[in-house]
Design an enzyme around this catalytic site. Sequence first.
Site, PDB file in Angstrom:
ATOM      1  CG  HIS A 187      23.260  17.426  21.580  1.00 40.67           C
ATOM      2  ND1 HIS A 187      22.380  17.287  20.567  1.00 40.67           N
ATOM      3  CD2 HIS A 187      24.177  18.175  20.044  1.00 40.67           C
ATOM      4  CE1 HIS A 187      22.713  17.288  19.669  1.00 40.67           C
ATOM      5  NE2 HIS A 187      24.126  17.590  19.392  1.00 40.67           N
TER       6      HIS A 187
ATOM      7  CG  ASP B  97      17.726  20.897  13.246  1.00 41.00           C
ATOM      8  OD1 ASP B  97      18.077  21.609  12.707  1.00 41.00           O
ATOM      9  OD2 ASP B  97      17.624  20.282  13.228  1.00 41.00           O
TER      10      ASP B  97
ATOM     11  NE  ARG C 285      23.294  24.214   8.457  1.00 40.28           N
ATOM     12  CZ  ARG C 285      23.659  23.391   9.794  1.00 40.28           C
ATOM     13  NH1 ARG C 285      22.792  22.840  10.897  1.00 40.28           N
ATOM     14  NH2 ARG C 285      24.911  23.789  10.062  1.00 40.28           N
TER      15      ARG C 285
ATOM     16  CB  SER D  21      21.114  22.965  13.928  1.00 37.75           C
ATOM     17  OG  SER D  21      20.917  21.437  13.793  1.00 37.75           O
TER      18      SER D  21
ATOM     19  CE  LYS E 155      19.303  18.777  16.338  1.00 34.70           C
ATOM     20  NZ  LYS E 155      19.761  18.406  14.933  1.00 34.70           N
TER      21      LYS E 155
HETATM   22  N1  URA Z   1      24.547  19.087  15.085  1.00 34.18           N
HETATM   23  C1  URA Z   1      23.252  18.987  14.677  1.00 34.18           C
HETATM   24  O1  URA Z   1      22.416  18.773  15.097  1.00 34.18           O
HETATM   25  N2  URA Z   1      23.462  20.027  13.484  1.00 34.18           N
HETATM   26  C2  URA Z   1      24.576  20.178  13.041  1.00 34.18           C
HETATM   27  O2  URA Z   1      24.011  21.764  12.532  1.00 34.18           O
HETATM   28  C3  URA Z   1      25.590  20.008  13.489  1.00 34.18           C
HETATM   29  C4  URA Z   1      25.403  18.951  14.590  1.00 34.18           C
END
Ligand code: URA
Length: 475
Positions: free
Chosen positions: A123, A202, A209, A224, A228
């Site tokens: 990621h 999320d 957000r 967040s 995932k």
């Molecule tokens: N990437 C994400 O998946 N969530 C965030 O809050 C910021 C970057």
Amino acid sequence: MMSRQFSLLWLSAPCQDLQQPRHPSCMTTTDRHIIILGRTNMRAVDIIIKKRDGRQLSREEIRFFIRGFTEGTVSDYQASAWAMAVLLKGMNDRETTDLALAMAESGEVLDLSGIVDIALDKHSTGGVGDKTTLVVEPVVSACGLRIGKISGRGLGFSGGTLDKMESIAGYRTDLTKEEFLNQLQELGLVLTGQTGDLAPADGKLYALRDVTGTIDSLPLIASSIMSKKIAAGAQRIVLDVKVGVGAFMKTVSEARALAKIMIKIAKLAGRQAVALLSDMNQPLGYAVGNALEVKEAIDTLHGGGPEDFREHCLQVASQLVLLGEGAATLAEARKCAATVLKDGSAFDRFRSLVKAQGGDVSYVDQPNKLPKAELIETVPSPRSAYLKRVDAKEVGESSVQLGAGREKKGEAIDHAVGIVVHHKVGDRIEKGEPLFTLHANEKSKLELARERVLTAHGWSAKKVKPLSLFYGVVK
Ligand code: URA
């Protein structure tokens, strides 16, 4: 309103290993009270006030709030107020982990254990010119490991892998869960968008957000991202945490703090993560914009590509190969990554991936078939000097203005447009040499981008040190 059913469900959570059923001996006094009282009196407003006043939220309160938000009993305005309270007052590591797990469990949690020995994932916290996944996934696959990745779209100045892949005609980013699992089993390589119902809390919270000024919160970002990863079934994760003007984290110490909390969340969830802190002061590689980045990724898969991008991919891929037990040491993992880039096997894996997901492989074989902009203009350097700055955020935002990205979720994008910078910080450039090339489909946008990208470049009469590619590894 808090139901007895939720309290009892929560009590099946673990003591230390959050994936295991909780034994009565690890219940806290609060847990026992929940059993006895059925906890019918929790209210969202009290949880908002508690965080507003800077107090720690319990696991039960976080789970109650996230569950209510997912189901709609906690409203968007309450969730927005709560997110602002979290941004202003922070969360400790335990609260952040509880939040990540509550969001992961708000939907389906994939179990890949029947298909892969070790479920690998990577990621990036988001950047400009970051096409790393397009190279790293095929490299890892060519080194003999299975990898299925669920990627996202670009938002704001930071690009998204799905948008880049959709520059290839026919490429599907909407595989069903069954298609994802079958392709992972058969090809050992998948790159698609979110399947079904992964971490829906999320998704909802991120959208709020984005419009309430609550993105820039370390616990909210960490939870967040990790929610995932956990929901997608990842067991071992390489985190590419970007640092600099074109990243969420502006300093190495902020990035290190984000890396540490994400690694801790992984540990508490029974997963393993390693983080690389990498530079995002200037774009990664040269190309910024979807089709332009695909072409640069293909060049790299052929053993070429920009030096910084190639090195970045080698380091990320090596960590993944090591974590996936495809090599005994990091040096061995790197050797494999370098070999598969040189001998064409990583490119072959990319080609097979595109074919499996319905993409037209002639775009991969002849990248000049990728979408092309009508207006292509190379802007010369206005002076002879050393390059001190190529502001990643400004270049990224200029690319969005050209149409390559979106300001709001769901907006259409133009795959052809973008910017190719021709130099890196530290380069000596002579007046009149090509500085950057704009790819546009509207003259007015091209003119705006020309000015903006020119001012994104900063100069020095004295020699300038090149920027580091990495600022450390956190385990
Ligand atoms: N990437 C994400 O998946 N969530 C965030 O809050 C910021 C970057």
